[in-house]
Design a protein around this motif. Structure first.
Motif, mmCIF file in Angstrom:
data_model
loop_
_atom_site.group_PDB
_atom_site.id
_atom_site.type_symbol
_atom_site.label_atom_id
_atom_site.label_comp_id
_atom_site.label_asym_id
_atom_site.label_seq_id
_atom_site.Cartn_x
_atom_site.Cartn_y
_atom_site.Cartn_z
ATOM 1 N N ARG A 159 -127.622 157.654 -75.188
ATOM 2 C CA ARG A 159 -126.756 156.930 -74.371
ATOM 3 C C ARG A 159 -127.743 155.463 -73.605
ATOM 4 O O ARG A 159 -127.193 154.574 -73.843
ATOM 5 C CB ARG A 159 -126.035 157.318 -73.565
ATOM 6 N N ASN A 160 -129.241 156.068 -73.846
ATOM 7 C CA ASN A 160 -129.985 155.300 -73.033
ATOM 8 C C ASN A 160 -130.093 154.083 -73.797
ATOM 9 O O ASN A 160 -130.344 152.544 -73.606
ATOM 10 C CB ASN A 160 -131.086 156.247 -72.755
ATOM 11 N N MET A 161 -130.305 154.473 -75.473
ATOM 12 C CA MET A 161 -130.566 153.282 -76.977
ATOM 13 C C MET A 161 -129.272 152.175 -76.865
ATOM 14 O O MET A 161 -129.780 151.325 -77.187
ATOM 15 C CB MET A 161 -131.120 154.226 -77.283
ATOM 16 N N PHE A 162 -128.057 153.436 -76.463
ATOM 17 C CA PHE A 162 -127.481 152.324 -76.878
ATOM 18 C C PHE A 162 -126.993 151.568 -75.803
ATOM 19 O O PHE A 162 -127.123 150.092 -76.107
ATOM 20 C CB PHE A 162 -125.208 153.050 -76.171
ATOM 21 N N THR A 163 -127.919 150.855 -74.420
ATOM 22 C CA THR A 163 -128.015 150.567 -73.323
ATOM 23 C C THR A 163 -128.388 149.186 -73.999
ATOM 24 O O THR A 163 -128.458 148.474 -74.095
ATOM 25 C CB THR A 163 -128.127 150.611 -72.182
ATOM 26 N N THR A 164 -129.662 149.809 -74.954
ATOM 27 C CA THR A 164 -130.929 148.680 -75.014
ATOM 28 C C THR A 164 -130.011 148.055 -76.080
ATOM 29 O O THR A 164 -130.832 146.770 -76.734
ATOM 30 C CB THR A 164 -131.789 149.674 -75.540
ATOM 31 N N PHE A 165 -129.544 148.644 -76.880
ATOM 32 C CA PHE A 165 -129.177 148.221 -78.590
ATOM 33 C C PHE A 165 -127.726 147.066 -77.980
ATOM 34 O O PHE A 165 -127.108 145.695 -78.367
ATOM 35 C CB PHE A 165 -129.269 149.133 -79.405
ATOM 36 N N GLN A 166 -126.982 147.309 -77.244
ATOM 37 C CA GLN A 166 -125.996 146.208 -76.918
ATOM 38 C C GLN A 166 -126.729 145.211 -75.725
ATOM 39 O O GLN A 166 -125.980 144.331 -76.295
ATOM 40 C CB GLN A 166 -124.995 147.377 -75.369
ATOM 41 N N ARG A 167 -127.547 145.730 -75.363
ATOM 42 C CA ARG A 167 -127.780 143.789 -74.304
ATOM 43 C C ARG A 167 -128.884 143.218 -75.665
ATOM 44 O O ARG A 167 -129.053 141.856 -75.807
ATOM 45 C CB ARG A 167 -128.793 144.446 -73.736
ATOM 46 N N MET A 168 -129.528 143.272 -76.868
ATOM 47 C CA MET A 168 -129.911 142.617 -77.623
ATOM 48 C C MET A 168 -128.837 141.755 -78.602
ATOM 49 O O MET A 168 -129.534 141.151 -79.150
ATOM 50 C CB MET A 168 -130.516 144.311 -78.588
ATOM 51 N N ASP A 169 -127.936 142.755 -79.103
ATOM 52 C CA ASP A 169 -126.722 142.566 -79.452
ATOM 53 C C ASP A 169 -125.969 141.392 -78.618
ATOM 54 O O ASP A 169 -125.825 140.131 -79.483
ATOM 55 C CB ASP A 169 -125.838 143.074 -79.704
ATOM 56 N N ILE A 170 -125.680 141.401 -77.384
ATOM 57 C CA ILE A 170 -125.430 140.854 -76.056
ATOM 58 C C ILE A 170 -126.462 138.755 -76.460
ATOM 59 O O ILE A 170 -125.451 137.637 -76.798
ATOM 60 C CB ILE A 170 -124.811 141.207 -75.331
ATOM 61 N N PHE A 171 -127.181 139.716 -76.535
ATOM 62 C CA PHE A 171 -128.165 138.156 -76.165
ATOM 63 C C PHE A 171 -129.215 137.418 -77.674
ATOM 64 O O PHE A 171 -128.935 136.739 -77.355
ATOM 65 C CB PHE A 171 -129.061 138.723 -75.024
#
Length: 450
Positions: A159-171
């Motif tokens: 789940r911590n990695m999800f946060t990282t990758f989701q921000r990468m996608d969004i920005f």
């Protein structure tokens, strides 16, 4: 004349199993996969070794047998039993959890090791019908369970990695970190699905994996890899059902609805969004509900139903007013003013209502600017440019289009590039006007760079 399968022979020799023992284990594993009709004997194993290609799902069952024996992942590809890179099995919403684990692991492996072949996989327009139906039926039949969060170390890490990758996608756009996420999932997350021992751990891990698998699908979608995206989304939906998280399943259906509508099937997009809303009867997520109504509005606009589309936008706005971010799951973080107003702008653009489209586009642009979200800003600038064109105001459309080009150059997103090309297409009625020529020249370099 068939070519002997040397790969399978090598794995069999390394395992130390006899042909009869391999046949017995395949029969046992087939029962776990709910495939009782698969009952090979020693003669059949001899045929496989001689080069006969077993039918689906036997290659996956054989891979499962060898994986279990060796204690690490072995794929059909390793056994010389086909590439599987077209991912057709990933279009199936399998009732067997064991089969689902094998399919999603093979999909991740193909995405990492044989991406070119997988990228050629087509988008199947009606592939979402069965999965959405099966998910909804299973979700509505589930008994409510106590809200209990499992905080195990491996699940927390995912789940911590999800946060990282989701921000990468969004920005940065879906094309930015997608392959890195695929590598992470294939090497570290999907293998975990085979190692859980308690029901509590299994459900928690399925939920975290479903979130990441959805994100992989979404990033592939944003990067224009629609066949790959569709396969990840279907398997994410199945994992979401296994976790018992109805809101997460509804969120996956929202992604499937968005993709169907974008690819020219708004009727299917509307149906998928409606299935998601029905499934939310088992859960509470105003953000997800706002998204589903928003996507239904997008589909209705393309279907030409103006009153129903306006109603859906109003329902989306009503749900958005009830959103409390601290109560929403991490995957809902992007469903905010920047996103929803941007999608509403597209709805009114497609309805031919430039005034409403401009109003929502400006609200989205303002919110996206505060957050530094270039992709969302670019897409909303595109909607605003089209609104200007619908009023025959080429100068305003040109100025807005330049801002869109600037933002598009900062992200890796095929949707942004498609938005640029859409504006170019809509400028064609203005002929050889100098602003059109200049915009096309600037757009050419942006599209080429992408």
């Amino acid at each position: 004349m068939k070519t002997p399968n040397d790969d399978l022979a090598e794995w069999l020799e390394r395992s130390g199993l006899s042909r009869g023992e391999l046949a017995r284990r395949v029969r046992t594993k087939a029962l776990q996969w709910r495939q009782p009709h698969i009952s090979p004997d020693t003669t059949r194993v001899r045929c496989w070794l001689a080069g006969e290609m077993p039918r689906h799902p036997v290659p996956g069952i054989l891979a499962d047998v060898f994986s279990e024996h060796f204690g690490y992942r072995v794929t059909p590809y390793d056994l010389g039993l086909g590439d599987g890179a077209n991912g057709d099995a990933a279009l199936v919403y399998n009732s067997s959890y064991a089969a689902t684990v094998e399919v999603v692991a093979d999909l991740g492996r193909a995405d990492v090791d044989r991406r070119t072949l997988l990228a050629a996989a087509p988008f199947a327009a009606t592939a979402g019908v069965g999965p959405s139906r099966d998910w909804l039926l299973n979700t509505l039949e589930q008994q409510p369970a106590p809200a209990q969060r499992v905080r195990l170390e491996d699940v927390t890490a995912v789940r911590n990695m999800f946060t990282t990758f989701q921000r990468m996608d969004i920005f940065q756009g879906g094309g930015s970190g997608r392959l890195l996420l695929a590598e992470y999932m294939s090497r570290h997350v999907y293998p975990l699905l085979r190692r859980t021992h308690t029901e509590e751990v299994r459900r928690a891990l399925c939920e975290a994996t479903a979130e990441q698998t959805y994100l992989l699908g979404w990033m592939a979608y944003d990067n224009g890899e629609h066949g790959t995206a569709q396969r990840y989304l279907i398997q994410s939906l199945r994992l979401a059902q296994e976790s018992g998280n109805a809101a997460l399943g509804a969120h996956v259906l929202a992604g499937m609805a968005d993709q169907a509508t974008l690819l020219g099937n708004p009727a299917e997009g509307r149906r998928l969004a409606q299935s998601g809303r029905q499934g939310l009867a088992k859960a509470t997520s105003p953000a997800c509900l706002a998204d589903l109504w928003c996507l239904e509005a997008r589909a209705l606009a393309l279907l030409g139903d103006k009153s129903a589309a306006a109603h859906a936008v109003a329902q989306s706005e009503s749900a958005q007013e009830r959103v409390r971010l601290e109560e929403e799951p991490e995957w809902a973080a992007f469903i905010d003013d920047a996103y929803l107003h941007g999608e509403h702008a597209n709805t009114f653009r497609d309805l031919g209502d430039p005034d409403s489209a401009e109003e929502h586009a400006r609200l989205s642009i303002e919110a996206a600017g505060r957050q530094g979200r270039a992709r969302r800003g670019a897409m909303s600038q595109a909607a605003l440019s089209v609104a200007h064109l619908q009023r025959q105001d080429l100068e305003a459309a040109y100025a807005t289009g330049l801002r869109m080009l600037s933002l598009t150059g900062r992200v890796k997103s095929s949707r942004c590039v498609e938005a640029v090309q859409d504006v170019q297409q809509r400028m064609r009625p203005f002929g050889r006007h100098r602003l059109v020529a200049d915009f096309n020249e600037r757009a050419r370099s942006v599209v080429a760079a992408a």
